[in-house]
Scaffold this motif. Structure first.
Motif, PDB file in Angstrom:
ATOM      1  N   GLU A   1       0.838  -1.202   0.000  1.00 22.15           N
ATOM      2  CA  GLU A   1       0.000   0.000   0.000  1.00 22.15           C
ATOM      3  C   GLU A   1       0.873   1.252   0.000  1.00 22.15           C
ATOM      4  O   GLU A   1       0.611   2.210  -0.731  1.00 22.15           O
ATOM      5  CB  GLU A   1      -0.935   0.027   1.203  1.00 22.15           C
ATOM      6  CG  GLU A   1      -1.810   1.270   1.192  1.00 22.15           C
ATOM      7  CD  GLU A   1      -2.464   1.577   2.515  1.00 22.15           C
ATOM      8  OE1 GLU A   1      -3.385   2.413   2.500  1.00 22.15           O
ATOM      9  OE2 GLU A   1      -2.068   1.030   3.549  1.00 22.15           O
ATOM     10  N   GLN A   2       1.915   1.257   0.789  1.00 22.42           N
ATOM     11  CA  GLN A   2       2.793   2.425   0.872  1.00 22.42           C
ATOM     12  C   GLN A   2       3.545   2.666  -0.430  1.00 22.42           C
ATOM     13  O   GLN A   2       3.737   3.799  -0.839  1.00 22.42           O
ATOM     14  CB  GLN A   2       3.777   2.258   2.033  1.00 22.42           C
ATOM     15  CG  GLN A   2       3.117   2.303   3.378  1.00 22.42           C
ATOM     16  CD  GLN A   2       4.055   1.903   4.502  1.00 22.42           C
ATOM     17  OE1 GLN A   2       5.154   1.416   4.286  1.00 22.42           O
ATOM     18  NE2 GLN A   2       3.601   2.099   5.730  1.00 22.42           N
ATOM     19  N   VAL A   3       3.975   1.604  -1.081  1.00 21.91           N
ATOM     20  CA  VAL A   3       4.751   1.729  -2.317  1.00 21.91           C
ATOM     21  C   VAL A   3       3.842   1.920  -3.537  1.00 21.91           C
ATOM     22  O   VAL A   3       4.078   2.803  -4.362  1.00 21.91           O
ATOM     23  CB  VAL A   3       5.658   0.490  -2.515  1.00 21.91           C
ATOM     24  CG1 VAL A   3       6.349   0.519  -3.867  1.00 21.91           C
ATOM     25  CG2 VAL A   3       6.678   0.402  -1.381  1.00 21.91           C
ATOM     26  N   LEU A   4       2.819   1.103  -3.638  1.00 25.79           N
ATOM     27  CA  LEU A   4       1.964   1.129  -4.829  1.00 25.79           C
ATOM     28  C   LEU A   4       0.837   2.150  -4.746  1.00 25.79           C
ATOM     29  O   LEU A   4       0.332   2.598  -5.778  1.00 25.79           O
ATOM     30  CB  LEU A   4       1.361  -0.257  -5.084  1.00 25.79           C
ATOM     31  CG  LEU A   4       2.350  -1.388  -5.337  1.00 25.79           C
ATOM     32  CD1 LEU A   4       1.595  -2.692  -5.569  1.00 25.79           C
ATOM     33  CD2 LEU A   4       3.273  -1.078  -6.500  1.00 25.79           C
ATOM     34  N   GLY A   5       0.428   2.514  -3.526  1.00 22.96           N
ATOM     35  CA  GLY A   5      -0.683   3.445  -3.351  1.00 22.96           C
ATOM     36  C   GLY A   5      -0.531   4.725  -4.150  1.00 22.96           C
ATOM     37  O   GLY A   5      -1.418   5.074  -4.944  1.00 22.96           O
ATOM     38  N   PRO A   6       0.580   5.437  -4.005  1.00 20.60           N
ATOM     39  CA  PRO A   6       0.744   6.672  -4.781  1.00 20.60           C
ATOM     40  C   PRO A   6       0.750   6.433  -6.294  1.00 20.60           C
ATOM     41  O   PRO A   6       0.203   7.228  -7.051  1.00 20.60           O
ATOM     42  CB  PRO A   6       2.097   7.208  -4.302  1.00 20.60           C
ATOM     43  CG  PRO A   6       2.285   6.612  -2.943  1.00 20.60           C
ATOM     44  CD  PRO A   6       1.634   5.256  -3.017  1.00 20.60           C
ATOM     45  N   ARG A   7       1.344   5.329  -6.718  1.00 20.51           N
ATOM     46  CA  ARG A   7       1.372   5.020  -8.162  1.00 20.51           C
ATOM     47  C   ARG A   7      -0.026   4.745  -8.698  1.00 20.51           C
ATOM     48  O   ARG A   7      -0.409   5.231  -9.763  1.00 20.51           O
ATOM     49  CB  ARG A   7       2.279   3.826  -8.420  1.00 20.51           C
ATOM     50  CG  ARG A   7       3.752   4.150  -8.174  1.00 20.51           C
ATOM     51  CD  ARG A   7       4.653   2.949  -8.283  1.00 20.51           C
ATOM     52  NE  ARG A   7       4.494   2.219  -9.537  1.00 20.51           N
ATOM     53  CZ  ARG A   7       4.910   0.971  -9.718  1.00 20.51           C
ATOM     54  NH1 ARG A   7       5.517   0.326  -8.740  1.00 20.51           N
ATOM     55  NH2 ARG A   7       4.742   0.370 -10.864  1.00 20.51           N
TER      56      ARG A   7
END
Length: 120
Positions: free
Chosen positions: A32-38
């Motif tokens: 979630e932290q890595v892919l969320g913004p993407r």
């Protein structure tokens, strides 16, 4: 020291005019932290169809559900139509238990990469 490999990834492609985001692997708090913004960025730039494909997801927790809800919220704000391809039985069970199934338009399948599709 060993090299840590992420247990998840995200791929984008265009199929029949829709941007398809495939989530793969373990969708947990780190994902979630890595892919969320993407994912939010893709949802925010899309005015047409956005499809999130969960068929490659092997694990989903509350953070993964939150990731999907954030993408939905961003897509709605930007005028995109978000649809989700169902994952396996365990993924569907988490979605059902979380009570968010009605928040999404669900697909049982989506066309595979067509000849002539282009990267997103």
């Amino acid at each position: 020291m060993g090299v840590y490999e992420l247990a998840f990834t995200m791929r984008r492609r265009v199929v029949e005019g829709a941007v398809v985001v495939e989530l793969l692997g373990e969708i947990d708090i780190l994902a979630e932290q890595v892919l969320g913004p993407r994912l939010e960025d893709v949802a925010g730039r899309r005015r047409g169809d956005l499809v999130v494909d969960l068929r490659g997801v092997t694990f989903l927790d509350a953070s993964g559900v939150r990731l999907l809800l954030r993408a939905r919220r961003r897509a709605l704000r930007c005028g995109a139509r978000l649809r989700v391809v169902r994952g396996g039985p365990m993924i569907s069970k988490v979605i059902r238990i979380a009570g968010v199934e009605p928040a999404f338009t669900w697909l049982d399948a989506f066309p595979p990469s067509a000849v002539g599709s282009v990267p997103a």
